[in-house]
Design a protein around this motif. Structure first.
Motif, PDB file in Angstrom:
ATOM      1  N   ILE A  83       2.316  -0.670  -6.525  1.00  0.00           N
ATOM      2  CA  ILE A  83       1.391  -0.806  -5.402  1.00  0.00           C
ATOM      3  C   ILE A  83       2.267  -2.185  -4.555  1.00  0.00           C
ATOM      4  O   ILE A  83       2.105  -1.784  -3.225  1.00  0.00           O
ATOM      5  CB  ILE A  83       0.048  -1.511  -5.898  1.00  0.00           C
ATOM      6  CG1 ILE A  83      -0.642  -0.281  -6.642  1.00  0.00           C
ATOM      7  CG2 ILE A  83      -0.849  -2.033  -4.828  1.00  0.00           C
ATOM      8  CD1 ILE A  83      -1.968  -0.955  -7.371  1.00  0.00           C
ATOM      9  N   GLU A  84       2.833  -3.090  -4.891  1.00  0.00           N
ATOM     10  CA  GLU A  84       3.459  -3.792  -3.993  1.00  0.00           C
ATOM     11  C   GLU A  84       4.597  -3.380  -3.241  1.00  0.00           C
ATOM     12  O   GLU A  84       4.917  -3.591  -2.284  1.00  0.00           O
ATOM     13  CB  GLU A  84       3.997  -5.070  -4.966  1.00  0.00           C
ATOM     14  CG  GLU A  84       3.103  -6.053  -5.578  1.00  0.00           C
ATOM     15  CD  GLU A  84       2.179  -6.748  -4.588  1.00  0.00           C
ATOM     16  OE1 GLU A  84       2.819  -7.188  -3.397  1.00  0.00           O
ATOM     17  OE2 GLU A  84       1.049  -6.800  -4.626  1.00  0.00           O
ATOM     18  N   GLY A  85       5.458  -2.239  -3.816  1.00  0.00           N
ATOM     19  CA  GLY A  85       6.339  -1.550  -3.218  1.00  0.00           C
ATOM     20  C   GLY A  85       5.691  -0.904  -2.110  1.00  0.00           C
ATOM     21  O   GLY A  85       6.444  -0.628  -0.903  1.00  0.00           O
ATOM     22  N   VAL A  86       4.637  -0.099  -2.353  1.00  0.00           N
ATOM     23  CA  VAL A  86       4.005   0.486  -1.321  1.00  0.00           C
ATOM     24  C   VAL A  86       3.512  -0.647  -0.186  1.00  0.00           C
ATOM     25  O   VAL A  86       3.550  -0.144   1.153  1.00  0.00           O
ATOM     26  CB  VAL A  86       2.855   1.442  -1.586  1.00  0.00           C
ATOM     27  CG1 VAL A  86       1.830   1.913  -0.478  1.00  0.00           C
ATOM     28  CG2 VAL A  86       3.039   2.519  -2.700  1.00  0.00           C
ATOM     29  N   ARG A  87       3.027  -1.571  -0.552  1.00  0.00           N
ATOM     30  CA  ARG A  87       2.473  -2.458   0.408  1.00  0.00           C
ATOM     31  C   ARG A  87       3.722  -3.391   1.394  1.00  0.00           C
ATOM     32  O   ARG A  87       3.498  -3.590   2.629  1.00  0.00           O
ATOM     33  CB  ARG A  87       1.768  -3.646  -0.483  1.00  0.00           C
ATOM     34  CG  ARG A  87       1.300  -4.797   0.541  1.00  0.00           C
ATOM     35  CD  ARG A  87       0.289  -5.737  -0.197  1.00  0.00           C
ATOM     36  NE  ARG A  87      -0.937  -4.972  -0.747  1.00  0.00           N
ATOM     37  CZ  ARG A  87      -1.613  -5.244  -1.699  1.00  0.00           C
ATOM     38  NH1 ARG A  87      -0.865  -5.981  -2.457  1.00  0.00           N
ATOM     39  NH2 ARG A  87      -2.740  -4.252  -1.973  1.00  0.00           N
ATOM     40  N   GLU A  88       4.921  -3.261   0.710  1.00  0.00           N
ATOM     41  CA  GLU A  88       6.102  -3.976   1.271  1.00  0.00           C
ATOM     42  C   GLU A  88       6.323  -2.884   2.461  1.00  0.00           C
ATOM     43  O   GLU A  88       7.221  -3.516   3.492  1.00  0.00           O
ATOM     44  CB  GLU A  88       7.067  -4.041   0.445  1.00  0.00           C
ATOM     45  CG  GLU A  88       7.042  -5.132  -0.412  1.00  0.00           C
ATOM     46  CD  GLU A  88       7.985  -5.084  -1.417  1.00  0.00           C
ATOM     47  OE1 GLU A  88       8.997  -4.389  -1.640  1.00  0.00           O
ATOM     48  OE2 GLU A  88       8.193  -6.210  -2.457  1.00  0.00           O
ATOM     49  N   CYS A  89       6.158  -1.712   2.344  1.00  0.00           N
ATOM     50  CA  CYS A  89       6.705  -0.725   3.379  1.00  0.00           C
ATOM     51  C   CYS A  89       5.456  -0.824   4.760  1.00  0.00           C
ATOM     52  O   CYS A  89       5.775  -0.319   5.591  1.00  0.00           O
ATOM     53  CB  CYS A  89       6.533   0.801   3.114  1.00  0.00           C
ATOM     54  SG  CYS A  89       7.964   0.945   1.974  1.00  0.00           S
ATOM     55  N   GLY A  90       4.399  -1.494   4.494  1.00  0.00           N
ATOM     56  CA  GLY A  90       3.555  -1.661   5.680  1.00  0.00           C
ATOM     57  C   GLY A  90       2.080  -1.006   5.606  1.00  0.00           C
ATOM     58  O   GLY A  90       1.354  -0.965   6.622  1.00  0.00           O
ATOM     59  N   LEU A  91       1.922  -0.351   4.552  1.00  0.00           N
ATOM     60  CA  LEU A  91       0.763   0.627   4.272  1.00  0.00           C
ATOM     61  C   LEU A  91      -0.452  -0.483   4.053  1.00  0.00           C
ATOM     62  O   LEU A  91      -0.413  -1.560   3.220  1.00  0.00           O
ATOM     63  CB  LEU A  91       0.656   1.540   3.140  1.00  0.00           C
ATOM     64  CG  LEU A  91       1.094   2.894   3.452  1.00  0.00           C
ATOM     65  CD1 LEU A  91       2.526   3.120   4.325  1.00  0.00           C
ATOM     66  CD2 LEU A  91       0.922   3.798   2.473  1.00  0.00           C
ATOM     67  N   LYS A  92      -1.745   0.001   4.532  1.00  0.00           N
ATOM     68  CA  LYS A  92      -2.841  -0.535   4.371  1.00  0.00           C
ATOM     69  C   LYS A  92      -3.482  -0.025   3.125  1.00  0.00           C
ATOM     70  O   LYS A  92      -3.637   1.142   2.720  1.00  0.00           O
ATOM     71  CB  LYS A  92      -3.871  -0.590   5.507  1.00  0.00           C
ATOM     72  CG  LYS A  92      -3.172  -1.137   6.808  1.00  0.00           C
ATOM     73  CD  LYS A  92      -3.500  -2.415   6.903  1.00  0.00           C
ATOM     74  CE  LYS A  92      -3.081  -2.896   8.280  1.00  0.00           C
ATOM     75  NZ  LYS A  92      -2.020  -3.923   8.451  1.00  0.00           N
ATOM     76  N   PHE A  93      -4.501  -0.730   2.401  1.00  0.00           N
ATOM     77  CA  PHE A  93      -5.314  -0.441   1.434  1.00  0.00           C
ATOM     78  C   PHE A  93      -6.488  -0.648   1.596  1.00  0.00           C
ATOM     79  O   PHE A  93      -7.050  -1.568   2.059  1.00  0.00           O
ATOM     80  CB  PHE A  93      -4.743  -0.877  -0.042  1.00  0.00           C
ATOM     81  CG  PHE A  93      -3.398  -0.504  -0.815  1.00  0.00           C
ATOM     82  CD1 PHE A  93      -3.402   0.529  -1.248  1.00  0.00           C
ATOM     83  CD2 PHE A  93      -2.371  -1.514  -0.395  1.00  0.00           C
ATOM     84  CE1 PHE A  93      -2.111   0.991  -1.645  1.00  0.00           C
ATOM     85  CE2 PHE A  93      -1.036  -1.074  -1.005  1.00  0.00           C
ATOM     86  CZ  PHE A  93      -1.060   0.220  -1.540  1.00  0.00           C
TER      87      PHE A  93
END
Length: 114
Positions: A103-113
């Protein structure tokens, strides 16, 4: 006279897209998929089973592999113009270890949850 409620802000409607992130962690591999719920299709996926990724990773099942899969999935989602996803977690899953790294890897790319 009844006054209708105001329309919701457009910026919130932009992020209410029905994309769901589902993750699977086996003893050998890490897999993550983003589903489009209304059509029940896979919008994007990333896995440590892919031949192109296996050569770049030292292990296909640890926390660093999960983080790398998260970053790759985030880049693929941004290239498909999907700015936000929601997370599907099983009841027994905790936000710890491989799950947190992905989840942190996805968040580092700039996606919102959502």
């Amino acid at each position: 006279m009844v006054i209708p409620p105001p329309p919701p802000p457009t910026r919130i409607i932009k992020y209410l897209k029905p994309y769901v992130l589902k993750m699977n962690f086996s003893n050998k591999f890490v897999t993550a998929q983003v589903f489009h719920e209304p059509t029940a299709t896979v919008a994007c996926s990333a896995s440590s089973q892919e031949k192109g990724l296996r050569s770049t990773m030292t292990s296909t099942r640890d926390v660093s592999a999960a983080n790398k899969i998260g970053k790759i999935l985030g880049e693929r989602l941004l290239s498909k113009d999907i700015p936000a996803v929601s997370i599907f977690m099983k009841r027994e899953q905790k936000y710890h270890g491989k799950l947190k790294a992905l989840i942190e890897g996805v968040r580092e790319c700039g996606l919102k949850f959502i």
